[in-house]
Design a protein around this motif. Sequence first.
Motif, PDB file in Angstrom:
ATOM      1  N   TYR A  77       0.824  -1.206   0.000  1.00 15.36           N
ATOM      2  CA  TYR A  77       0.000   0.000   0.000  1.00 15.36           C
ATOM      3  C   TYR A  77       0.857   1.255   0.000  1.00 15.36           C
ATOM      4  O   TYR A  77       1.763   1.406   0.817  1.00 15.36           O
ATOM      5  N   PRO A  79       0.274   5.114   0.503  1.00 14.01           N
ATOM      6  CA  PRO A  79      -0.758   6.092   0.847  1.00 14.01           C
ATOM      7  C   PRO A  79      -0.598   7.394   0.065  1.00 14.01           C
ATOM      8  O   PRO A  79       0.476   7.686  -0.447  1.00 14.01           O
ATOM      9  N   GLU A  80      -1.664   8.127   0.012  1.00 15.53           N
ATOM     10  CA  GLU A  80      -1.640   9.377  -0.748  1.00 15.53           C
ATOM     11  C   GLU A  80      -0.714  10.383  -0.082  1.00 15.53           C
ATOM     12  O   GLU A  80       0.096  11.029  -0.724  1.00 15.53           O
ATOM     13  N   GLU A  81      -0.861  10.488   1.247  1.00 14.24           N
ATOM     14  CA  GLU A  81       0.033  11.400   1.952  1.00 14.24           C
ATOM     15  C   GLU A  81       1.239  10.612   2.398  1.00 14.24           C
ATOM     16  O   GLU A  81       1.151   9.737   3.241  1.00 14.24           O
ATOM     17  N   ARG A  82       2.371  10.922   1.781  1.00 12.00           N
ATOM     18  CA  ARG A  82       3.569  10.146   2.063  1.00 12.00           C
ATOM     19  C   ARG A  82       4.041  10.407   3.467  1.00 12.00           C
ATOM     20  O   ARG A  82       3.974  11.520   3.969  1.00 12.00           O
ATOM     21  N   GLY A  83       4.610   9.391   4.073  1.00 16.02           N
ATOM     22  CA  GLY A  83       5.159   9.572   5.404  1.00 16.02           C
ATOM     23  C   GLY A  83       6.333   8.659   5.653  1.00 16.02           C
ATOM     24  O   GLY A  83       6.229   7.436   5.491  1.00 16.02           O
ATOM     25  N   LEU A  84       7.453   9.251   6.001  1.00 18.39           N
ATOM     26  CA  LEU A  84       8.635   8.468   6.369  1.00 18.39           C
ATOM     27  C   LEU A  84       9.201   9.118   7.623  1.00 18.39           C
ATOM     28  O   LEU A  84       8.967  10.290   7.879  1.00 18.39           O
ATOM     29  N   TYR A  85       9.969   8.346   8.383  1.00 19.89           N
ATOM     30  CA  TYR A  85      10.626   8.926   9.552  1.00 19.89           C
ATOM     31  C   TYR A  85      11.777   9.795   9.069  1.00 19.89           C
ATOM     32  O   TYR A  85      12.705   9.314   8.433  1.00 19.89           O
ATOM     33  N   LYS A  86      11.711  11.081   9.397  1.00 15.42           N
ATOM     34  CA  LYS A  86      12.671  12.042   8.848  1.00 15.42           C
ATOM     35  C   LYS A  86      14.100  11.758   9.271  1.00 15.42           C
ATOM     36  O   LYS A  86      15.032  11.872   8.502  1.00 15.42           O
ATOM     37  N   ASP A  92      17.601   1.717   7.000  1.00 20.53           N
ATOM     38  CA  ASP A  92      16.963   1.260   8.245  1.00 20.53           C
ATOM     39  C   ASP A  92      15.448   1.324   8.119  1.00 20.53           C
ATOM     40  O   ASP A  92      14.717   0.449   8.577  1.00 20.53           O
ATOM     41  N   PHE A  96      12.938  -1.757   8.357  1.00 22.98           N
ATOM     42  CA  PHE A  96      11.892  -1.720   9.389  1.00 22.98           C
ATOM     43  C   PHE A  96      10.516  -1.983   8.787  1.00 22.98           C
ATOM     44  O   PHE A  96       9.763  -2.840   9.274  1.00 22.98           O
ATOM     45  N   LEU A  97      10.200  -1.274   7.700  1.00 22.89           N
ATOM     46  CA  LEU A  97       8.878  -1.450   7.087  1.00 22.89           C
ATOM     47  C   LEU A  97       8.738  -2.853   6.499  1.00 22.89           C
ATOM     48  O   LEU A  97       7.674  -3.459   6.555  1.00 22.89           O
ATOM     49  N   GLN A 141       9.262   5.558  -0.610  1.00 20.44           N
ATOM     50  CA  GLN A 141       7.943   5.116  -0.166  1.00 20.44           C
ATOM     51  C   GLN A 141       7.381   4.038  -1.094  1.00 20.44           C
ATOM     52  O   GLN A 141       6.785   3.058  -0.651  1.00 20.44           O
TER      53      GLN A 141
END
Lengths: 300, 412
Positions: A77, A79-86, A92, A96-97, A141
């Motif tokens: 999946y 997502p539309e709003e991308r999100g990663l740990y900055k 890593d 992790f994912l 992502q």
Amino acid sequence: MPIVELQQVRKAYDTKIAVADLSFRIEQGSMFGLLGPNGSGKTSSIRMMIGMTLPDSGTVSLFGQPFDRKNLHRVGYLPEERGLYKKMKVIDQLVFLGQLHGLDAIVASKRAHAWCERMEITEAIPKKTEELSKGMQQKIQFIASLLHEPELIIMDEPFSGLDPVNATLLQDTLVDLHKEGRTVLFSTHRMDQVEKLCDNICLIHRGHLVLSGGMQEIKSRYPKNRVQMVFEGDASFLDNPVVESAKNYNGMAEIKLREGADAQSLLAEAISKARISRFEVMEPTLEEIFIETVGGRTDA
Amino acid sequence: MRNVWLIAKREYLERVRTKAFLVSTLMIPLLMGGGIVGSLIMGSKAKSTSHITIVSPDQQLATDLQQELEHGKDSQMTVDVISPGNSATRATLDSMLTDKQLDGYLWITPAAHPNERPSFSWTPRSTADITTKGSITTALKTVLMRERLEHNGMVSRDVDALMQPVKVDTTQAGKNADTTSSFVAIYVLFFLMYMVILLYGMNVARSIIEEKTSRVFEVLLATIRPEEMMAGKVIGVGSVGLTQVAVWLLTAVLLTSGSLMGAIAGGQVHVSLSAMQIIFFVVYFLLGFLLYSSIAAALGAMVNSEQELQQLNMILVMPLAGCMFALVPVISNPSGTLARVISLIPFCTPLIMYLRISLATPPAWEIALSIVLMIATIYALLWIASRIYRVGILMYGKRPSLPELLRWLKYS
């Protein structure tokens, strides 16, 4: 067996109805486009497919069974709003994912490296996410959603915010994944992208289903009544009785034919009067079909 | 469980690796070490080594005082005696003060009537030197009392025996219940929890807010349950705090072990904690920390920014502070109904049940029940937090009102 099946799915938030009695199915191995303008309910539908929210009524089936979280490991999946740990290093982060999807750390790391090579971002591997450009982050992502080699790939607006070169790279990758036999579903509000990529589509508007089915089948439902031509010389053939309306841009004409009319007679007359360098009977574009269908509905 | 572990591991490693963590973990022991060294230096001074002069017409009193100050319990001064002084003496002494040859002098004027005390006048070089003055006052009291006792006909050996400090031991039937050490332990537990919750509980809330702003949760929620994420965060972020506290405590114990052992051996502090008490201390401390971190998680799920979180800060420590009011009734009757009820309220359990355990043995089922209740509460809090979180974040992105919160809990 349909990989994804929505039956009479309905979801309302407080007062707003996001999805209203939506039903469609996605067959195994298809490249499926979920289309609709902004706010039409695409993201809400996708979130229900992966159990992030549950429908108020109706049912969602994945892999031919009623929704079960266990099957989420078979889904990738984006997502539309991308999100990663900055602050986290790319490698890593990917490991992790991948581990969350049940992968072993070593396997996840190997695949992450391979994917970064494929997506041409090997230089990003040891960096922190915050040091990367937006396009690179999006590729990371993208990779993160594919590491566990999912059978079903769901991507919400995968091409938004990418430059043409990277958008093409992503498109090609999706096509490759599709060729490998995976089912790909992506949503977009840009209909031109879908036309090139998808074999099946579902078009929604304000939470309601507008159109669904095979791309060719949908297009064949709509008449081929537009002609584009380039010519030199006398333009009087445009007054031919089969022409409903025509626009002549100095030697390049866009013509709409009357219903049931044959373009051949127009071509015959045109040849006799002018020198034709191009004459094409156009398929309706999805955008036109959408505007026609939705426009008709809102009028009604 | 694997997911909870993965989330916790990531949170832990990412935080422990930061420079901020390293600096703050090392700074406190350094400060503590500095403090100890400082107080050692101060301490050697505190055992006053001043050089003073006693001016007294009463030779006996001056010599006794000299004896006490030079070889007494807490002073090792150099004492000169001038007996008797005259008017020139004062001038000489004053000039010695100015030349820093002397730290001060004590001028004793005999009493007008035989049954009154003589009057004492202390002239220090620096009025800030309170330690020397303190030592002199103590020594004077001792000497005067001894003199009076001997004057009244008591043998000097009896006087020594009489002036020994008194030691009181507490024993309860069948049980080595030491109220003082229970009390010390409960205060240590309270302040440890209070400090750790204040310092680190909010970190849990912050990390949840961070997850909202980074939007990573949407990727995570595609594989794991929000409850798992919450639990992982609480455990991971919590462990960071515990690591830091453990480092600090360990340093503190190492640094003070010498003097602590000395104090225990010297009989000044009498600590008796059974192995059972230590185990329960750890168990209740950890459960309490998890419980309060879960409240923090719920708070973090409700708000969208650190500023909003600040306003809710007090909610976090209020239940804990409330427990302090229950301490006195529980101590006076650890097996009473009130104590039993309060000790089963999960928010109070860590303090009150621990207090009961260290005072009188409560039935095993009550201890077990309190632990089960705490775990259930932690789970419930995490569940509520994850609900609020998921509904809030996926649908609204604003801070909910109370009725909205209740409605959200029903959403799925």
